[in-house]
Structure formats: C-alpha cells, structure tokens
Design a protein around this motif. Structure first.
Motif, PDB file in Angstrom:
ATOM      1  N   HIS A 158       0.787  -1.231   0.000  1.00 14.06           N
ATOM      2  CA  HIS A 158       0.000   0.000   0.000  1.00 14.06           C
ATOM      3  C   HIS A 158       0.822   1.287   0.000  1.00 14.06           C
ATOM      4  N   CYS A 159       2.024   1.262   0.473  1.00 15.59           N
ATOM      5  CA  CYS A 159       2.745   2.516   0.680  1.00 15.59           C
ATOM      6  C   CYS A 159       3.862   2.711  -0.327  1.00 15.59           C
ATOM      7  N   CYS A 162       4.381   5.248  -3.265  1.00 13.22           N
ATOM      8  CA  CYS A 162       4.886   6.614  -3.093  1.00 13.22           C
ATOM      9  C   CYS A 162       6.119   6.682  -2.193  1.00 13.22           C
ATOM     10  N   HIS A 163       6.173   5.839  -1.161  1.00  9.73           N
ATOM     11  CA  HIS A 163       7.272   5.905  -0.193  1.00  9.73           C
ATOM     12  C   HIS A 163       8.292   4.802  -0.451  1.00  9.73           C
ATOM     13  N   THR A 177       8.381  12.432  -1.789  1.00  7.08           N
ATOM     14  CA  THR A 177       7.720  11.783  -0.653  1.00  7.08           C
ATOM     15  C   THR A 177       8.786  11.231   0.298  1.00  7.08           C
ATOM     16  N   LEU A 183      11.300   9.264   7.771  1.00  3.80           N
ATOM     17  CA  LEU A 183      10.240   9.457   8.771  1.00  3.80           C
ATOM     18  C   LEU A 183      10.649   8.851  10.115  1.00  3.80           C
ATOM     19  N   ARG A 192       3.328  10.171  13.953  1.00  4.77           N
ATOM     20  CA  ARG A 192       3.036  10.438  12.541  1.00  4.77           C
ATOM     21  C   ARG A 192       2.427   9.215  11.873  1.00  4.77           C
ATOM     22  N   PHE A 196      -1.274   8.964  10.273  1.00  5.87           N
ATOM     23  CA  PHE A 196      -0.985   9.328   8.882  1.00  5.87           C
ATOM     24  C   PHE A 196      -2.234   9.401   8.022  1.00  5.87           C
ATOM     25  N   LEU A 199      -3.709  12.716   7.619  1.00  5.50           N
ATOM     26  CA  LEU A 199      -2.866  13.791   7.097  1.00  5.50           C
ATOM     27  C   LEU A 199      -2.791  13.702   5.579  1.00  5.50           C
ATOM     28  N   HIS A 202      -3.100  11.451   2.369  1.00  7.41           N
ATOM     29  CA  HIS A 202      -3.710  10.129   2.561  1.00  7.41           C
ATOM     30  C   HIS A 202      -5.238  10.086   2.659  1.00  7.41           C
ATOM     31  N   PHE A 205      -7.438   8.724  -0.160  1.00  7.02           N
ATOM     32  CA  PHE A 205      -7.449   7.354  -0.674  1.00  7.02           C
ATOM     33  C   PHE A 205      -7.366   6.288   0.422  1.00  7.02           C
ATOM     34  N   LEU A 254       9.755  19.105   7.960  1.00  6.90           N
ATOM     35  CA  LEU A 254       8.799  18.501   7.047  1.00  6.90           C
ATOM     36  C   LEU A 254       7.561  19.389   7.083  1.00  6.90           C
ATOM     37  N   GLN A 255       6.893  19.502   5.984  1.00  4.85           N
ATOM     38  CA  GLN A 255       5.656  20.280   5.821  1.00  4.85           C
ATOM     39  C   GLN A 255       5.921  21.716   5.486  1.00  4.85           C
TER      40      GLN A 255
HETATM   41  C1  HEC Z   1      -0.228   8.359  -3.243  1.00  7.72           C
HETATM   42  C2  HEC Z   1       1.018   8.481  -2.540  1.00  7.72           C
HETATM   43  C3  HEC Z   1       1.123   7.988  -1.106  1.00  7.72           C
HETATM   44  C4  HEC Z   1       0.769   6.746  -0.597  1.00  7.72           C
HETATM   45  C5  HEC Z   1       0.164   5.566  -1.343  1.00  7.72           C
HETATM   46  C6  HEC Z   1       1.120   6.781   0.803  1.00  7.72           C
HETATM   47  N1  HEC Z   1       1.670   7.995   1.136  1.00  7.72           N
HETATM   48 FE1  HEC Z   1       2.361   8.541   2.976  1.00  7.72          FE
HETATM   49  N2  HEC Z   1       2.857  10.411   2.247  1.00  7.72           N
HETATM   50  C7  HEC Z   1       2.721  10.809   0.930  1.00  7.72           C
HETATM   51  C8  HEC Z   1       3.230  12.160   0.788  1.00  7.72           C
HETATM   52  C9  HEC Z   1       3.265  12.973  -0.506  1.00  7.72           C
HETATM   53  C10 HEC Z   1       3.682  12.561   2.078  1.00  7.72           C
HETATM   54  C11 HEC Z   1       4.304  13.895   2.483  1.00  7.72           C
HETATM   55  C12 HEC Z   1       3.200  14.828   2.920  1.00  7.72           C
HETATM   56  C13 HEC Z   1       3.732  16.155   3.417  1.00  7.72           C
HETATM   57  O1  HEC Z   1       4.875  16.218   3.838  1.00  7.72           O
HETATM   58  O2  HEC Z   1       2.949  17.102   3.391  1.00  7.72           O
HETATM   59  C14 HEC Z   1       3.430  11.431   2.967  1.00  7.72           C
HETATM   60  C15 HEC Z   1       3.725  11.446   4.321  1.00  7.72           C
HETATM   61  C16 HEC Z   1       3.574  10.350   5.168  1.00  7.72           C
HETATM   62  C17 HEC Z   1       3.888  10.357   6.575  1.00  7.72           C
HETATM   63  C18 HEC Z   1       4.408  11.526   7.366  1.00  7.72           C
HETATM   64  C19 HEC Z   1       3.229  12.319   7.850  1.00  7.72           C
HETATM   65  C20 HEC Z   1       3.640  13.538   8.661  1.00  7.72           C
HETATM   66  O3  HEC Z   1       3.481  13.505   9.885  1.00  7.72           O
HETATM   67  O4  HEC Z   1       4.083  14.502   8.087  1.00  7.72           O
HETATM   68  C21 HEC Z   1       3.611   9.091   7.035  1.00  7.72           C
HETATM   69  C22 HEC Z   1       3.787   8.596   8.456  1.00  7.72           C
HETATM   70  C23 HEC Z   1       3.110   8.323   5.932  1.00  7.72           C
HETATM   71  N3  HEC Z   1       3.094   9.113   4.800  1.00  7.72           N
HETATM   72  C24 HEC Z   1       2.718   6.991   6.018  1.00  7.72           C
HETATM   73  C25 HEC Z   1       2.183   6.263   4.960  1.00  7.72           C
HETATM   74  C26 HEC Z   1       1.791   4.868   5.085  1.00  7.72           C
HETATM   75  C27 HEC Z   1       1.922   4.029   6.348  1.00  7.72           C
HETATM   76  C28 HEC Z   1       1.302   4.506   3.856  1.00  7.72           C
HETATM   77  C29 HEC Z   1       0.759   3.152   3.437  1.00  7.72           C
HETATM   78  C30 HEC Z   1      -0.267   2.546   4.253  1.00  7.72           C
HETATM   79  C31 HEC Z   1       1.382   5.674   2.984  1.00  7.72           C
HETATM   80  N4  HEC Z   1       1.920   6.717   3.685  1.00  7.72           N
HETATM   81  C32 HEC Z   1       0.943   5.701   1.657  1.00  7.72           C
HETATM   82  C33 HEC Z   1       2.185  10.056  -0.105  1.00  7.72           C
HETATM   83  C34 HEC Z   1       1.688   8.763  -0.006  1.00  7.72           C
END
Ligand code: HEC
Length: 255
Positions: A158-159, A162-163, A177, A183, A192, A196, A199, A202, A205, A254-255
């Motif tokens: 799932h993650c 992007c990550h 990302t 992180l 976080r 998440f 925020l 996310h 979706f 971050l942010q």
């Molecule tokens: C479609 C793309 C996408 C997917 C899929 C995604 N993320 Fe992210 N995520 C991002 C982006 C872009 C950021 C940075 C956001 C920002 O800094 O404003 C982020 C930031 C985060 C952060 C940091 C939040 C904070 O406190 O600033 C966490 C934790 C995180 N994601 C966890 C996850 C996890 C766990 C999953 C899977 C279950 C996931 N993400 C799936 C795009 C995605």
C-alpha cells in the motif's frame, strides 16, 4: 514477463488479501461514551481528536449529547480537570466512574501526545485550542506487539507506490515523498504513523476499516483506495520501529 510468473503473483496477492481479511476484527465492547456540547462536534474538533485516540488505544468513543449520562464529560468551565481552552471557554474533563478504558482516555487526553493532538486542530476561522498548564502524565511507552513481517508486506502493498519503505526499494518511491527511513528519524515518528491516514494526501485514498472512516469526497476514482485495519497499522509501526533512522544531519523540516 514469463507466463508462469503470473499465477505465482496472483497466488501471492490472494494470500495477502486473505491475511489482511483475517486481522480486521477489533476487540469487542471496548467503547466509552463521551458527553460533549454541540460546539465541539460541529466545528470538527471531536472528529479530529477521537480517531487518533481510538487508533492508538483500541477504545472507541461514542459521542452523546451534552447532559446525557456518559462515562466521561467535556464541559466548559465545569467540574473536573481543566484540560484545554479556546474561544472563550476552558474545557474540563470529568468522569463519574472509573474503568481501564476511561482511565486510558483521561491519561491520553492529559498526556503530551493528547495535548499536542488538541493543539494541532484547526477549526473554522482559525479556531484553535491550547492546553491548560497541567502536569502531563508520564510519556506513553510504545507498545510494539505487531507483526513486523506483515508490516513490511502491507507497506509494500500500500505505501511503496509513493514511499521508499525498505532497503530493497531504496531507489524507488516518489522523490518528493519522505522515505520510511527519513520518517523514522523524527522523534515523533510513531505519532506520525498512528495518524498518517488523517494527514494529506492520505485521506483522499485511505480507509481504516475498523474506524469506518469514509473516503474523502475529493477521492479520485483513478487512485486505488488503501484499506487498512488497525492490526495492519500496528504491524506497520512495529516494522518501522525496527528500521534504522536515516541520518539527517541538520534537523530537517517537514511540511
Ligand atoms: C499516493 C502516494 C502515497 C501513498 C500511497 C502513501 N503515502 Fe504517505 N505520504 C505521501 C506524501 C506525498 C507525504 C508527504 C506529505 C507532506 O509532507 O505534506 C506522505 C507522508 C507520510 C507520513 C508523514 C506524515 C507527517 O506527519 O508529516 C507518514 C507517516 C506516511 N506518509 C505513512 C504512509 C503509510 C503508512 C502509507 C501506506 C499505508 C502511505 N503513507 C501511503 C504520499 C503517499
């Protein structure tokens, strides 16, 4: 791709789906009721606050109208412990009875983590609540009981779109990302991860099945929704706990 790979991949995906399905049950009956006036509901504050508590402690909080019998009450300028203030009121937390769940809620709300969550809320017209100086409860210890291997599997599923989630995919992910290693380097990395889904980006979706969170109306049909159970989230957090934090040198913002 060679033909015989396709059935293998299908089996793998099916296996994961079944594994996820099996973990979606939340402990029954762990619920408390909270009486609060409309002002805290209508401005979105409780919607911001309560899921974050539930995610971490597996206790649902059902909001009942002000004045109804409830396990805990948030009331302006009333009895109980003053916790936060804003828009001219000072909000007090009181409870009639005591149970492990009620105790958890009041410990959490008066801990640094709970109060940070209160202060992170941004209501209409810039409304914010700030903590009332109180002795914060002891820092909550992180309870890592998840399954790290499943955490990695769920993150891959799932993650990883992007990550960067692990060493095997250091070179993938989307550049803008933050990787899970980056992180992990934040002192509040666990907070976080616990929040998440609320925020950006996310919410558009992600659904936490146990919390019955709804997809953001901004959700675009083209993005495959991410459905996670609380169990999965625990597993991800247990997995991330074991990652070596990225060496960030100077503190990054971050942010
Ligand atoms: C479609 C793309 C996408 C997917 C899929 C995604 N993320 Fe992210 N995520 C991002 C982006 C872009 C950021 C940075 C956001 C920002 O800094 O404003 C982020 C930031 C985060 C952060 C940091 C939040 C904070 O406190 O600033 C966490 C934790 C995180 N994601 C966890 C996850 C996890 C766990 C999953 C899977 C279950 C996931 N993400 C799936 C795009 C995605």
């Amino acid at each position: 791709m060679p033909k015989r790979l396709i059935p293998m991949i299908l089996c793998l995906v099916l296996g994961l789906v079944l594994a996820l399905g099996g973990t979606m049950v939340m402990a029954e009956g762990r619920q408390i009721t909270l009486a609060a006036p409309k002002v805290l509901t209508e401005n979105g504050f409780l919607k911001h606050l309560l899921p974050r508590f539930t995610l971490k402690h597996r206790v649902r909080v059902a909001v009942v109208p002000n004045g109804a019998a409830a396990d805990v009450t948030l009331a302006p300028d009333g009895a109980g412990q003053a916790v936060f203030e804003g828009a001219g009121s000072r909000w007090h937390l009181s409870s009639l009875e005591d149970s492990a769940e009620i105790q958890r809620f009041s410990d959490w709300l008066t801990s640094d983590i709970g109060l940070n969550t209160v202060e992170a809320f941004e209501g209409p017209d810039g409304l914010q609540y700030t903590r009332v100086a109180i002795e914060a409860a002891a820092e909550e210890a992180l309870d890592l009981t998840g399954d790290a291997a499943n955490g990695l599997a769920v993150s891959n599923l799932h993650c990883k779109r992007c990550h960067v989630v692990g060493t095997a995919d250091r070179m993938s992910g989307i550049n803008s990302t933050p990787s899970f290693f980056v992180l992990r380097a934040f002192p509040d990395w666990d907070e976080r991860f616990y929040s998440f889904y609320a925020l950006n980006p996310h919410p558009s979706f992600t659904r936490i099945t146990d919390l019955e969170t709804k997809l953001d109306p901004m959700h675009k049909a083209a993005i495959v929704p991410v459905d996670l159970s609380l169990e999965d989230l625990d597993d991800i957090i247990t997995y991330v706990a074991g990652l070596e934090p990225a060496d960030l040198g100077a503190p990054i913002q971050l942010q």
